[in-house]
Design an enzyme around this catalytic site. Structure first.
Site, PDB file in Angstrom:
ATOM      1  N   LYS A  42       6.827  72.194  58.673  1.00  0.00           N
ATOM      2  CA  LYS A  42       7.516  71.992  59.961  1.00  0.00           C
ATOM      3  C   LYS A  42       8.676  72.982  60.166  1.00  0.00           C
ATOM      4  CE  LYS A  42       6.174  67.129  60.247  1.00  0.00           C
ATOM      5  NZ  LYS A  42       6.607  65.721  60.548  1.00  0.00           N
ATOM      6  N   TYR A  55       0.590  65.474  68.457  1.00  0.00           N
ATOM      7  CA  TYR A  55       1.109  64.147  68.113  1.00  0.00           C
ATOM      8  C   TYR A  55       0.808  63.124  69.218  1.00  0.00           C
ATOM      9  CZ  TYR A  55       3.616  65.478  63.828  1.00  0.00           C
ATOM     10  OH  TYR A  55       3.947  65.869  62.543  1.00  0.00           O
ATOM     11  N   PHE A  92      10.432  58.014  69.927  1.00  0.00           N
ATOM     12  CA  PHE A  92      10.848  59.304  69.356  1.00  0.00           C
ATOM     13  C   PHE A  92       9.950  60.460  69.784  1.00  0.00           C
ATOM     14  CE2 PHE A  92       8.194  57.080  66.209  1.00  0.00           C
ATOM     15  CZ  PHE A  92       7.195  58.015  65.968  1.00  0.00           C
ATOM     16  N   ARG A 125      -0.932  63.541  50.798  1.00  0.00           N
ATOM     17  CA  ARG A 125       0.016  62.513  51.261  1.00  0.00           C
ATOM     18  C   ARG A 125       0.925  62.069  50.108  1.00  0.00           C
ATOM     19  NH1 ARG A 125       0.644  61.642  56.784  1.00  0.00           N
ATOM     20  NH2 ARG A 125       1.523  59.662  56.116  1.00  0.00           N
ATOM     21  N   THR A 174       7.334  59.077  54.902  1.00  0.00           N
ATOM     22  CA  THR A 174       7.811  59.693  56.145  1.00  0.00           C
ATOM     23  C   THR A 174       9.336  59.821  56.159  1.00  0.00           C
ATOM     24  OG1 THR A 174       5.954  58.591  57.238  1.00  0.00           O
ATOM     25  CG2 THR A 174       7.673  59.514  58.663  1.00  0.00           C
ATOM     26  N   ARG A 204       9.101  65.647  50.519  1.00  0.00           N
ATOM     27  CA  ARG A 204      10.097  65.124  51.472  1.00  0.00           C
ATOM     28  C   ARG A 204      11.374  64.669  50.758  1.00  0.00           C
ATOM     29  NH1 ARG A 204       5.665  62.154  55.354  1.00  0.00           N
ATOM     30  NH2 ARG A 204       5.545  63.742  56.986  1.00  0.00           N
ATOM     31  N   ASN A 255      11.356  66.244  58.693  1.00  0.00           N
ATOM     32  CA  ASN A 255      10.912  65.885  57.345  1.00  0.00           C
ATOM     33  C   ASN A 255       9.958  66.915  56.733  1.00  0.00           C
ATOM     34  OD1 ASN A 255       8.712  65.248  58.871  1.00  0.00           O
ATOM     35  ND2 ASN A 255       8.610  63.098  58.288  1.00  0.00           N
ATOM     36  N   HIS A 270       3.879  68.015  57.570  1.00  0.00           N
ATOM     37  CA  HIS A 270       2.884  67.068  58.096  1.00  0.00           C
ATOM     38  C   HIS A 270       1.636  67.162  57.239  1.00  0.00           C
ATOM     39  CE1 HIS A 270      -0.314  65.408  60.639  1.00  0.00           C
ATOM     40  NE2 HIS A 270      -0.981  66.507  60.345  1.00  0.00           N
ATOM     41  N   GLU A 323      -7.995  68.147  63.037  1.00  0.00           N
ATOM     42  CA  GLU A 323      -6.856  69.072  62.977  1.00  0.00           C
ATOM     43  C   GLU A 323      -7.287  70.439  62.428  1.00  0.00           C
ATOM     44  OE1 GLU A 323      -3.620  65.434  62.525  1.00  0.00           O
ATOM     45  OE2 GLU A 323      -3.944  66.739  60.794  1.00  0.00           O
TER      46      GLU A 323
HETATM   47  P1  ATP Z   1       3.168  63.381  59.918  1.00  0.00           P
HETATM   48  O1  ATP Z   1       2.169  62.828  60.931  1.00  0.00           O
HETATM   49  O2  ATP Z   1       4.087  64.409  60.497  1.00  0.00           O
HETATM   50  O3  ATP Z   1       2.464  63.819  58.662  1.00  0.00           O
HETATM   51  P2  ATP Z   1       3.701  60.725  58.948  1.00  0.00           P
HETATM   52  O4  ATP Z   1       2.233  60.530  59.050  1.00  0.00           O
HETATM   53  O5  ATP Z   1       4.344  60.520  57.618  1.00  0.00           O
HETATM   54  O6  ATP Z   1       4.107  62.171  59.442  1.00  0.00           O
HETATM   55  P3  ATP Z   1       4.030  59.388  61.483  1.00  0.00           P
HETATM   56  O7  ATP Z   1       4.257  57.931  61.616  1.00  0.00           O
HETATM   57  O8  ATP Z   1       2.690  59.947  61.811  1.00  0.00           O
HETATM   58  O9  ATP Z   1       4.463  59.795  59.987  1.00  0.00           O
HETATM   59  O10 ATP Z   1       5.144  60.114  62.358  1.00  0.00           O
HETATM   60  C1  ATP Z   1       4.990  61.468  62.747  1.00  0.00           C
HETATM   61  C2  ATP Z   1       6.312  62.157  62.657  1.00  0.00           C
HETATM   62  O11 ATP Z   1       7.172  61.663  63.676  1.00  0.00           O
HETATM   63  C3  ATP Z   1       7.094  61.919  61.371  1.00  0.00           C
HETATM   64  O12 ATP Z   1       6.685  62.729  60.307  1.00  0.00           O
HETATM   65  C4  ATP Z   1       8.504  62.239  61.813  1.00  0.00           C
HETATM   66  O13 ATP Z   1       8.699  63.668  61.875  1.00  0.00           O
HETATM   67  C5  ATP Z   1       8.511  61.700  63.225  1.00  0.00           C
HETATM   68  N1  ATP Z   1       9.039  60.322  63.277  1.00  0.00           N
HETATM   69  C6  ATP Z   1       8.415  59.193  62.872  1.00  0.00           C
HETATM   70  N2  ATP Z   1       9.187  58.100  63.083  1.00  0.00           N
HETATM   71  C7  ATP Z   1      10.329  58.568  63.648  1.00  0.00           C
HETATM   72  C8  ATP Z   1      11.535  57.942  64.105  1.00  0.00           C
HETATM   73  N3  ATP Z   1      11.704  56.616  64.038  1.00  0.00           N
HETATM   74  N4  ATP Z   1      12.497  58.740  64.626  1.00  0.00           N
HETATM   75  C9  ATP Z   1      12.337  60.077  64.717  1.00  0.00           C
HETATM   76  N5  ATP Z   1      11.216  60.732  64.307  1.00  0.00           N
HETATM   77  C10 ATP Z   1      10.240  59.985  63.773  1.00  0.00           C
HETATM   78 MG    MG Z   2       1.151  60.985  60.813  1.00  0.00          MG
END
Ligand code: ATP
Ligand code: MG
Length: 140
Positions: free
Chosen positions: A11, A51, A59, A87, A93, A104, A114, A117, A128
């Site tokens: 990211k 996304y 968010f 993962r 996350t 992370r 973070n 992805h 993807e």
């Molecule tokens: P990614 O999809 O990026 O691999 P993830 O699968 O661990 O991450 P998701 O629940 O898919 O988590 O959320 C996607 C992304 O959105 C997170 O990685 C983070 O960057 C952002 N995100 C998630 N929750 C929040 C929140 N409460 N506030 C701000 N940003 C958030």
């Molecule tokens: Mg995700």
């Protein structure tokens, strides 16, 4: 265990801090091989598409602003159980909840910024990878 492929995106917070090599080393040390890789700068609408699953979340605007704020590194990872393994090495996350030794935990700045992805399932990995890479860019 099956050899799988997964999609990864380093990211903008990590690209900005020049730690893409350090993150890639952790992926490689976890047994994953980078079989495709490039640097891209997503538009806001590409980030919204990427996304889209989160479009109703509070968010979403912050997330898509951030993801389009600078270049990212997109990669295809290959290895045994690559989707789950990626993962695992990424960590939770929220970096406050990520285990020691994860990407992370080591590098993420916040829940939003973070650093990496990773695809969460076989179907999203396939979708993807196909979105970001053409066949000739995947070298094995
Ligand atoms: P990614 O999809 O990026 O691999 P993830 O699968 O661990 O991450 P998701 O629940 O898919 O988590 O959320 C996607 C992304 O959105 C997170 O990685 C983070 O960057 C952002 N995100 C998630 N929750 C929040 C929140 N409460 N506030 C701000 N940003 C958030
Ligand atoms: Mg995700």
């Amino acid at each position: 265990m099956a050899i799988e492929r997964s999609f990864s995106m380093i990211k903008p917070d990590a690209v900005r801090r020049n730690i893409t090599g350090a993150i890639t080393t952790m992926l490689e040390e976890a047994g994953l091989r980078i079989i495709a890789c490039k640097r891209v700068h997503m538009s806001k609408s590409q980030a919204e598409e990427f996304y889209a699953v989160h479009k109703e979340r509070p968010f979403f605007a912050e997330l898509t602003e951030f993801m389009s704020s600078g270049p990212v590194i997109v990669q295809i990872l290959e290895g045994e159980n690559a989707i789950a393994r990626n993962r695992d090495i990424m960590g939770a996350t929220n970096p406050a909840e990520a285990k020691a030794g994860t990407i992370r935990k080591k590098f993420a700045l916040s829940l939003g910024e973070n650093s990496i992805h990773g695809s969460d399932a076989a179907a999203t990995a396939a979708q993807e990878m196909a979105y970001w890479f053409s066949g000739s860019e995947i070298t094995g």
